[in-house]
Scaffold this motif. Structure first.
Motif, short mmCIF file in Angstrom:
data_model
loop_
_atom_site.label_atom_id
_atom_site.label_comp_id
_atom_site.label_asym_id
_atom_site.label_seq_id
_atom_site.Cartn_x
_atom_site.Cartn_y
_atom_site.Cartn_z
N ARG A 208 0.80 -1.00 -0.02
CA ARG A 208 -0.07 0.00 -0.12
C ARG A 208 0.91 1.26 -0.08
O ARG A 208 0.43 2.39 -0.39
CB ARG A 208 -0.86 0.05 1.01
N PHE A 209 1.91 1.34 0.55
CA PHE A 209 3.04 2.38 0.58
C PHE A 209 4.34 2.08 -0.12
O PHE A 209 4.81 1.04 -0.17
CB PHE A 209 2.96 2.51 2.12
N ALA A 210 4.80 3.39 -0.56
CA ALA A 210 6.20 3.12 -1.05
C ALA A 210 7.34 2.96 -0.13
O ALA A 210 8.33 2.56 -0.27
CB ALA A 210 6.43 4.48 -1.90
N GLY A 211 7.04 3.34 1.13
CA GLY A 211 8.11 3.03 2.17
C GLY A 211 8.31 4.71 2.81
O GLY A 211 8.24 5.68 2.23
N SER A 212 8.73 4.56 4.11
CA SER A 212 9.14 5.69 4.64
C SER A 212 10.56 5.97 4.69
O SER A 212 11.37 5.21 4.63
CB SER A 212 8.81 5.40 6.29
N ILE A 260 -0.06 10.74 -3.26
CA ILE A 260 1.34 10.77 -2.27
C ILE A 260 1.98 9.37 -2.39
O ILE A 260 3.08 9.47 -2.24
CB ILE A 260 0.60 11.00 -0.73
N THR A 261 1.11 8.31 -2.65
CA THR A 261 1.78 7.03 -2.80
C THR A 261 2.35 6.79 -4.21
O THR A 261 3.38 5.80 -4.53
CB THR A 261 1.06 5.80 -2.42
N GLY A 262 1.64 7.10 -5.25
CA GLY A 262 1.90 6.62 -6.70
C GLY A 262 1.38 5.29 -7.20
O GLY A 262 1.72 4.80 -8.11
N GLU A 421 1.29 14.21 6.92
CA GLU A 421 0.76 15.73 6.95
C GLU A 421 0.43 16.04 5.53
O GLU A 421 -0.45 16.55 5.22
CB GLU A 421 1.66 16.39 7.67
N ALA A 422 1.28 15.70 4.47
CA ALA A 422 1.07 15.95 3.08
C ALA A 422 -0.09 15.54 2.36
O ALA A 422 -1.00 16.12 1.71
CB ALA A 422 2.34 15.97 1.96
N PHE A 423 -0.41 14.09 2.83
CA PHE A 423 -1.64 13.55 2.47
C PHE A 423 -3.01 14.14 3.00
O PHE A 423 -3.94 14.50 2.09
CB PHE A 423 -1.51 12.06 2.94
#
Length: 443
Positions: A208-212, A260-262, A421-423
């Motif tokens: 679900r996420f590109a990673g932190s 935000i994730t692409g 926050e950007a999301f």
């Protein structure tokens, strides 16, 4: 000074059975998050409230609602069952504030209730206390375990207790739910839901996420976002489309998450209250479960994203009633075959009741939306950092007038604080852009 009044109660229904699907779903979430997920709070009492009124209210709650009289029992393997008692007694804490501020005393009691471990086998799932000033009740503190009910059930409970409803409780109670879920009809529902899930699990992106790029310690953070502009924009879109604001906000969430994730399609788990099902509409218990929704929103106008969201959400809602252990087994099997890091840790919970529908007043104008978006009325703050886990990303939409309040829970090892926050600010931007594009301009 603190004292206790023991309050006896007696109600209809008793027995022992498996946890219902809704209860089991909450139990598994508690285990993941290392929390008994307390819900409730401290509230001022109306002038003239007597201590006997508070005692009667506690007795009413415990007598009327079977989940209030439910404790757990564990077998040798730790598997829980629900144990419903027909009678018993519970302590009401009575605290004299003395010279202290009663509101502060009540808030301290709230924190104490929330932070004290809960014994699922021995204790009733409600903690209640009343704060006195000069011998008169000023504040009520009530904290219950989330196993008692979900948000929709809590709204029914509040309405019924306020009106002192005495007609028989409505809806299928958890003991009856557990029996139905083992029936042929329940087995068919579970199998149909699992087939839907498996089709999606085998085709969606594995992550679900590109990673932190900014993992933190403590690892798990919570924040609060308030946006009047998001409220105005979603309301304007909803009014224009002739619908309530719920699917609009879900579409906004999906588009912002994709940006935000692409990752596309955007896949998340919406909380579904399941109260559109027979015999569950007004039941006071936990029947909500998290469905699975996949939104293909890349490169399409917002109006098309909204239409796709409506279709995908309806299908997800239909298949959000299932046996949680069976689902976990399915997810684990697919993960072994597809990707060891396969995850579904992205959740969305629109828990509004009064503010999710459109307003009867005039629709927001483009100028009002622009003003709210351009000004400094949108706020965000981090509220908690802790080591106890949250889900990887969990967004709650809360019932607050004239704004959209979002409480975000996240794991900074998967979503960085800056990206979270950007999301959230991105949700506002998506909605404002869509509203200004869809809403007719003056002149």
């Amino acid at each position: 000074m603190t004292a206790q009044i023991m309050v006896a109660f007696e109600g209809e229904g008793s027995g022992v059975d498996d946890l219902s699907w809704g209860q089991l779903d909450l139990w598994m979430a508690m285990r993941r998050q290392n929390s008994w997920l307390p819900m409730g709070g401290a509230t001022p009492l109306p002038d003239g409230t007597a201590l006997t009124d508070v005692v009667d209210n506690l007795r009413y709650l415990m007598s009327r609602y079977q989940p209030m009289r439910t404790r757990l029992r564990f077998d040798a393997d730790g598997r829980p069952s629900q144990v419903v008692s027909s009678s018993g007694e519970i302590a009401l804490d009575v605290i004299d504030a003395g010279d202290d501020d009663p509101a502060e005393v009540a808030d301290t009691l709230r924190r104490t209730y929330e932070e004290t471990d809960y014994d699922f086998e021995a204790q009733w799932p409600l903690r209640m206390g009343v704060v006195l000033r000069d011998g008169l009740p000023t504040h009520l503190v009530a904290i219950m375990c989330h196993l008692v009910t979900d948000g929709s059930g809590a709204a029914v409970m509040i309405a019924e207790s306020g009106a002192r409803v005495t007609t028989p409780v409505r809806g299928m109670q958890p003991l009856e739910q557990a029996r139905w879920q083992r029936s042929p009809a329940g087995v068919r529902q579970n199998e149909a839901a699992l087939r839907y899930w498996e089709r999606l699990l085998r085709t969606i992106p594995a992550r679900r996420f590109a990673g932190s790029d900014d993992p933190r310690t403590p690892r798990h953070w919570r924040g609060e976002f308030n946006s009047p502009a998001l409220h105005l924009a979603t309301r304007a879109i909803a009014d224009r489309a002739g619908m309530d604001a719920s699917p609009v906000l879900m579409a906004v969430y999906g588009v912002a998450l994709h940006r935000i994730t692409g990752i596309n399609p955007v896949v998340f788990r919406p909380t579904v209250n399941n109260r559109f099902r027979p015999a569950l509409a007004d039941v006071v218990c936990t029947v909500a479960e998290s469905g699975l929704c996949a939104l293909d929103v890349a490169g399409v106008p917002f109006a098309e994203a909204l239409a796709r969201t409506q279709r995908a959400a309806m299908t997800a809602y239909k298949h959000a009633y299932f046996h949680p252990v069976d689902l976990d087994d399915l997810i684990a099997r697919v993960a072994r075959e597809r990707d060891p890091d396969f995850d579904l840790g992205c959740f969305y919970n629109d828990r509004r009741i009064t503010t999710r529908t459109g307003s009867t007043g005039p629709a927001p104008t483009p100028d009002q939306i622009r003003e709210a978006h351009a000004g400094d009325r949108t706020t965000f703050r981090w509220t908690i950092q802790q080591d106890d886990p949250f889900e990887r990303l969990f967004v709650h939409i809360d019932d607050v007038p004239d704004t959209v309040r979002i409480t975000v829970f996240m794991d900074t090892h998967f979503v960085s604080p800056a990206d979270a926050e950007a999301f959230l600010f991105g949700m506002e931007t998506v909605a404002v852009e869509a509203a200004l594009d869809l809403v007719p301009q003056p002149g």
